[in-house]
Design a protein around this motif. Structure first.
Motif, PDB file in Angstrom:
ATOM      1  N   PRO A 170       0.801  -1.228   0.000  1.00  0.00           N
ATOM      2  CA  PRO A 170       0.000   0.000   0.000  1.00  0.00           C
ATOM      3  C   PRO A 170       0.826   1.266   0.000  1.00  0.00           C
ATOM      4  O   PRO A 170       0.456   2.258  -0.640  1.00  0.00           O
ATOM      5  CB  PRO A 170      -0.821  -0.125   1.301  1.00  0.00           C
ATOM      6  N   CYS A 171       1.959   1.240   0.686  1.00  0.00           N
ATOM      7  CA  CYS A 171       2.830   2.414   0.734  1.00  0.00           C
ATOM      8  C   CYS A 171       3.385   2.733  -0.653  1.00  0.00           C
ATOM      9  O   CYS A 171       3.382   3.888  -1.085  1.00  0.00           O
ATOM     10  CB  CYS A 171       3.969   2.177   1.726  1.00  0.00           C
ATOM     11  N   GLU A 172       3.847   1.698  -1.364  1.00  0.00           N
ATOM     12  CA  GLU A 172       4.366   1.887  -2.718  1.00  0.00           C
ATOM     13  C   GLU A 172       3.277   2.375  -3.657  1.00  0.00           C
ATOM     14  O   GLU A 172       3.510   3.216  -4.525  1.00  0.00           O
ATOM     15  CB  GLU A 172       4.946   0.568  -3.234  1.00  0.00           C
ATOM     16  N   ARG A 173       2.076   1.857  -3.491  1.00  0.00           N
ATOM     17  CA  ARG A 173       0.965   2.260  -4.369  1.00  0.00           C
ATOM     18  C   ARG A 173       0.591   3.719  -4.140  1.00  0.00           C
ATOM     19  O   ARG A 173       0.326   4.453  -5.089  1.00  0.00           O
ATOM     20  CB  ARG A 173      -0.244   1.355  -4.132  1.00  0.00           C
ATOM     21  N   ARG A 174       0.564   4.151  -2.884  1.00  0.00           N
ATOM     22  CA  ARG A 174       0.260   5.554  -2.583  1.00  0.00           C
ATOM     23  C   ARG A 174       1.315   6.479  -3.176  1.00  0.00           C
ATOM     24  O   ARG A 174       0.989   7.537  -3.736  1.00  0.00           O
ATOM     25  CB  ARG A 174       0.153   5.758  -1.064  1.00  0.00           C
ATOM     26  N   ARG A 175       2.579   6.079  -3.044  1.00  0.00           N
ATOM     27  CA  ARG A 175       3.655   6.885  -3.615  1.00  0.00           C
ATOM     28  C   ARG A 175       3.518   6.973  -5.127  1.00  0.00           C
ATOM     29  O   ARG A 175       3.622   8.060  -5.718  1.00  0.00           O
ATOM     30  CB  ARG A 175       5.005   6.259  -3.258  1.00  0.00           C
ATOM     31  N   LEU A 176       3.258   5.837  -5.769  1.00  0.00           N
ATOM     32  CA  LEU A 176       3.125   5.804  -7.219  1.00  0.00           C
ATOM     33  C   LEU A 176       1.928   6.628  -7.673  1.00  0.00           C
ATOM     34  O   LEU A 176       2.009   7.369  -8.656  1.00  0.00           O
ATOM     35  CB  LEU A 176       2.983   4.353  -7.685  1.00  0.00           C
ATOM     36  N   LYS A 177       0.830   6.517  -6.957  1.00  0.00           N
ATOM     37  CA  LYS A 177      -0.378   7.261  -7.328  1.00  0.00           C
ATOM     38  C   LYS A 177      -0.131   8.764  -7.258  1.00  0.00           C
ATOM     39  O   LYS A 177      -0.590   9.521  -8.121  1.00  0.00           O
ATOM     40  CB  LYS A 177      -1.529   6.874  -6.403  1.00  0.00           C
ATOM     41  N   ALA A 178       0.599   9.205  -6.243  1.00  0.00           N
ATOM     42  CA  ALA A 178       0.912  10.627  -6.108  1.00  0.00           C
ATOM     43  C   ALA A 178       1.788  11.098  -7.266  1.00  0.00           C
ATOM     44  O   ALA A 178       1.575  12.187  -7.823  1.00  0.00           O
ATOM     45  CB  ALA A 178       1.605  10.883  -4.774  1.00  0.00           C
ATOM     46  N   VAL A 179       2.769  10.284  -7.657  1.00  0.00           N
ATOM     47  CA  VAL A 179       3.667  10.646  -8.761  1.00  0.00           C
ATOM     48  C   VAL A 179       2.894  10.733 -10.069  1.00  0.00           C
ATOM     49  O   VAL A 179       3.027  11.702 -10.832  1.00  0.00           O
ATOM     50  CB  VAL A 179       4.815   9.614  -8.881  1.00  0.00           C
ATOM     51  N   VAL A 180       2.073   9.716 -10.362  1.00  0.00           N
ATOM     52  CA  VAL A 180       1.314   9.683 -11.611  1.00  0.00           C
ATOM     53  C   VAL A 180       0.296  10.814 -11.651  1.00  0.00           C
ATOM     54  O   VAL A 180       0.090  11.450 -12.692  1.00  0.00           O
ATOM     55  CB  VAL A 180       0.622   8.310 -11.771  1.00  0.00           C
ATOM     56  N   SER A 181      -0.340  11.085 -10.517  1.00  0.00           N
ATOM     57  CA  SER A 181      -1.328  12.162 -10.439  1.00  0.00           C
ATOM     58  C   SER A 181      -0.692  13.510 -10.732  1.00  0.00           C
ATOM     59  O   SER A 181      -1.235  14.323 -11.498  1.00  0.00           O
ATOM     60  CB  SER A 181      -1.965  12.168  -9.043  1.00  0.00           C
ATOM     61  N   GLU A 182       0.464  13.779 -10.133  1.00  0.00           N
ATOM     62  CA  GLU A 182       1.155  15.041 -10.362  1.00  0.00           C
ATOM     63  C   GLU A 182       1.602  15.170 -11.818  1.00  0.00           C
ATOM     64  O   GLU A 182       1.518  16.251 -12.412  1.00  0.00           O
ATOM     65  CB  GLU A 182       2.360  15.138  -9.426  1.00  0.00           C
ATOM     66  N   GLN A 183       2.054  14.069 -12.394  1.00  0.00           N
ATOM     67  CA  GLN A 183       2.489  14.095 -13.793  1.00  0.00           C
ATOM     68  C   GLN A 183       1.321  14.398 -14.724  1.00  0.00           C
ATOM     69  O   GLN A 183       1.459  15.186 -15.672  1.00  0.00           O
ATOM     70  CB  GLN A 183       3.116  12.751 -14.157  1.00  0.00           C
ATOM     71  N   LEU A 184       0.171  13.788 -14.472  1.00  0.00           N
ATOM     72  CA  LEU A 184      -1.018  14.053 -15.288  1.00  0.00           C
ATOM     73  C   LEU A 184      -1.423  15.510 -15.195  1.00  0.00           C
ATOM     74  O   LEU A 184      -1.740  16.161 -16.203  1.00  0.00           O
ATOM     75  CB  LEU A 184      -2.174  13.150 -14.827  1.00  0.00           C
ATOM     76  N   SER A 185      -1.393  16.056 -13.993  1.00  0.00           N
ATOM     77  CA  SER A 185      -1.739  17.452 -13.778  1.00  0.00           C
ATOM     78  C   SER A 185      -0.793  18.382 -14.525  1.00  0.00           C
ATOM     79  O   SER A 185      -1.233  19.336 -15.192  1.00  0.00           O
ATOM     80  CB  SER A 185      -1.715  17.764 -12.277  1.00  0.00           C
ATOM     81  N   GLN A 186       0.502  18.112 -14.445  1.00  0.00           N
ATOM     82  CA  GLN A 186       1.491  18.952 -15.120  1.00  0.00           C
ATOM     83  C   GLN A 186       1.381  18.855 -16.638  1.00  0.00           C
ATOM     84  O   GLN A 186       1.541  19.857 -17.355  1.00  0.00           O
ATOM     85  CB  GLN A 186       2.906  18.558 -14.673  1.00  0.00           C
ATOM     86  N   ASP A 187       1.092  17.670 -17.151  1.00  0.00           N
ATOM     87  CA  ASP A 187       0.924  17.494 -18.598  1.00  0.00           C
ATOM     88  C   ASP A 187      -0.265  18.297 -19.127  1.00  0.00           C
ATOM     89  O   ASP A 187      -0.178  18.931 -20.178  1.00  0.00           O
ATOM     90  CB  ASP A 187       0.747  16.015 -18.941  1.00  0.00           C
ATOM     91  N   LEU A 188      -1.373  18.258 -18.403  1.00  0.00           N
ATOM     92  CA  LEU A 188      -2.563  18.998 -18.848  1.00  0.00           C
ATOM     93  C   LEU A 188      -2.364  20.503 -18.715  1.00  0.00           C
ATOM     94  O   LEU A 188      -2.834  21.275 -19.554  1.00  0.00           O
ATOM     95  CB  LEU A 188      -3.791  18.539 -18.052  1.00  0.00           C
ATOM     96  N   LEU A 189      -1.659  20.920 -17.667  1.00  0.00           N
ATOM     97  CA  LEU A 189      -1.388  22.348 -17.504  1.00  0.00           C
ATOM     98  C   LEU A 189      -0.483  22.847 -18.628  1.00  0.00           C
ATOM     99  O   LEU A 189      -0.670  23.961 -19.146  1.00  0.00           O
ATOM    100  CB  LEU A 189      -0.737  22.595 -16.143  1.00  0.00           C
ATOM    101  N   ARG A 190       0.482  22.037 -19.017  1.00  0.00           N
ATOM    102  CA  ARG A 190       1.344  22.394 -20.153  1.00  0.00           C
ATOM    103  C   ARG A 190       0.535  22.452 -21.452  1.00  0.00           C
ATOM    104  O   ARG A 190       0.776  23.310 -22.310  1.00  0.00           O
ATOM    105  CB  ARG A 190       2.476  21.366 -20.278  1.00  0.00           C
ATOM    106  N   LEU A 191      -0.426  21.566 -21.590  1.00  0.00           N
ATOM    107  CA  LEU A 191      -1.324  21.586 -22.752  1.00  0.00           C
ATOM    108  C   LEU A 191      -2.039  22.923 -22.863  1.00  0.00           C
ATOM    109  O   LEU A 191      -2.176  23.483 -23.957  1.00  0.00           O
ATOM    110  CB  LEU A 191      -2.344  20.448 -22.618  1.00  0.00           C
TER     111      LEU A 191
END
Length: 405
Positions: free
Chosen positions: A30-51
């Motif tokens: 669960p700890c690894e999944r939470r970390r991964l989810k936070a990383v992927v979420s931030e990346q998605l947000s940054q990609d759309l903001l750059r769009l």
């Protein structure tokens, strides 16, 4: 063992195979999944903001005072559907990107903040959207309608059905006349409906965008893979993938076509990649080839998908490198080969260290005999180095003690 490169099949081990769930795994998973989810979420947000900031493949322009803002109808529809319909109404069929839509009751800075929230916020925008509509639209005396994005219904404040947007010609996206998504695969291969494919978008932003893909809202390009059609959006593909960004712009032929064809790919793995592009999903279906997905992620410039694939390899193939489990030994060797083939050095090194640590269990395994000879030699060399260091350690400690005393 087959490789997982272009045209090759990566080693396959069934995901979610039974294994011993130790206390260490219960904590680490669960700890690894939470970390991964936070990383992927931030990346998605940054990609759309750059769009938004780079105005990639925009298809609508807003005018606030003397300031122009370019945006994307699909993103607005996914994130703030009520604002979308109040703004466009029935005019969006004939609206071109050269025309601008005047937005009243907004300051330029306020509207810029609104768009940035729409494109980058990882939380639900329902309350924020209602606040904006109440202040900017309802106060002007315009009746507010609620639009249910999930079920394709439009209702007024009395709960009565409205036929204003149910006409086929009323909306270019046919949002409120949802006819159901085309099946991109047949029968048991349909990933959208399988019970063992638990969609877990990285954030509310991912969940909203994923609806555009799953429900086929506002697509402007078709991707043909393995005889299947994937309806997508140029802007989102370009924002999320360096490969698609280059393909859909510049002098490439695909930049002006309404479809593209990708060769040498499987539609199951392609659908996994599309779910990640839109939603930042963290799970793969049982029949997906993780090695192929890792290879695709590397080719299409999807670093987040690479991290998800590596996480799944560590979890389902390697049991997070907990104590050896007999039926997991072969899968760790499979993971070692995948990591070597795709070039994931950190995962390859972790697999090697674990195999060397438990070499006595591995050397007699039939699956170890099938490992490429160069990898076998690397394992043996690392084993020899570890044994040499162990042999030298007592002498080193003895010398240090004598020197200190």
């Amino acid at each position: 063992m087959a490789g997982c490169g272009e045209g090759g099949a990566a080693p396959v081990v069934p995901l979610g195979s039974p294994g011993v769930c130790s206390k260490g795994l219960q904590r680490k998973g669960p700890c690894e999944r939470r970390r991964l989810k936070a990383v992927v979420s931030e990346q998605l947000s940054q990609d759309l903001l750059r769009l938004l900031r780079e105005e990639i493949h925009t298809d609508v322009t807003f005018c606030v005072g003397s300031t122009l803002f370019k945006a994307h109808k699909a993103v607005l529809l996914a994130r703030v559907p009520d604002f979308y319909f109040h703004t466009f109404g029935q005019t969006s069929d004939n609206l071109t990107n050269l025309e601008s839509i005047a937005v009243e009751n907004f300051e330029a800075s306020e509207f810029r903040t609104f768009l940035q929230m729409v494109y980058s916020s990882n939380r639900s925008l329902k309350n924020y959207e209602e606040e904006i509509l109440r202040k900017k639209i309802v106060e002007r005396g315009v009746p507010q309608k609620r639009h249910d994005f999930s079920f394709g219904k439009c209702t007024d404040n009395d709960g009565r059905s409205s036929v204003e947007f149910l006409d086929k010609k009323s909306s270019p996206c046919s949002l409120l006349k949802h006819e159901g998504p085309e099946d991109i695969s047949d029968g048991e291969d349909n990933l959208i409906s399988t019970d063992n494919y638990d969609l877990d978008p990285a954030s509310e932003l991912g969940e909203d965008l994923l609806k555009l893909y799953v429900k086929h809202y506002c697509p402007d390009i078709d991707i043909y893979v393995d005889g299947k059609s994937f309806k997508a959006h140029r802007a989102i593909l370009s924002a999320r993938s360096r490969y698609f960004a280059a393909m859909l712009s510049g002098c490439w032929a695909e930049s002006s076509q309404k479809y593209i064809t990708l060769q040498g790919r499987n539609h199951v793995e392609m659908n996994v990649m599309m779910h990640f592009i839109y939603g930042g999903t963290l799970d793969f279906p049982d029949k997906a080839n993780v090695g192929q997905i890792l290879n695709m992620a590397d080719m299409y410039g999807l670093e987040g998908l690479k991290e998800v694939a590596i996480y799944i390899l560590r979890r389902d193939y390697c049991n997070f490198f907990q104590k050896p489990v007999p039926r997991r030994l072969a899968s760790i060797l499979e993971c070692l080969i995948i990591a070597h083939t795709v070039g994931v050095d950190s995962l390859f090194a972790d697999c090697m260290k674990w195999i060397v640590k438990h070499f006595a269990r591995f050397w007699s395994e039939r699956s170890f005999a099938n490992v490429p000879s160069e990898i076998q030699k690397s394992c043996l060399n690392m084993l020899i180095q570890s044994l040499v260091s162990i042999i030298r350690m007592p002498l080193f400690v003895f010398v240090i003690k004598k020197f200190i005393l």
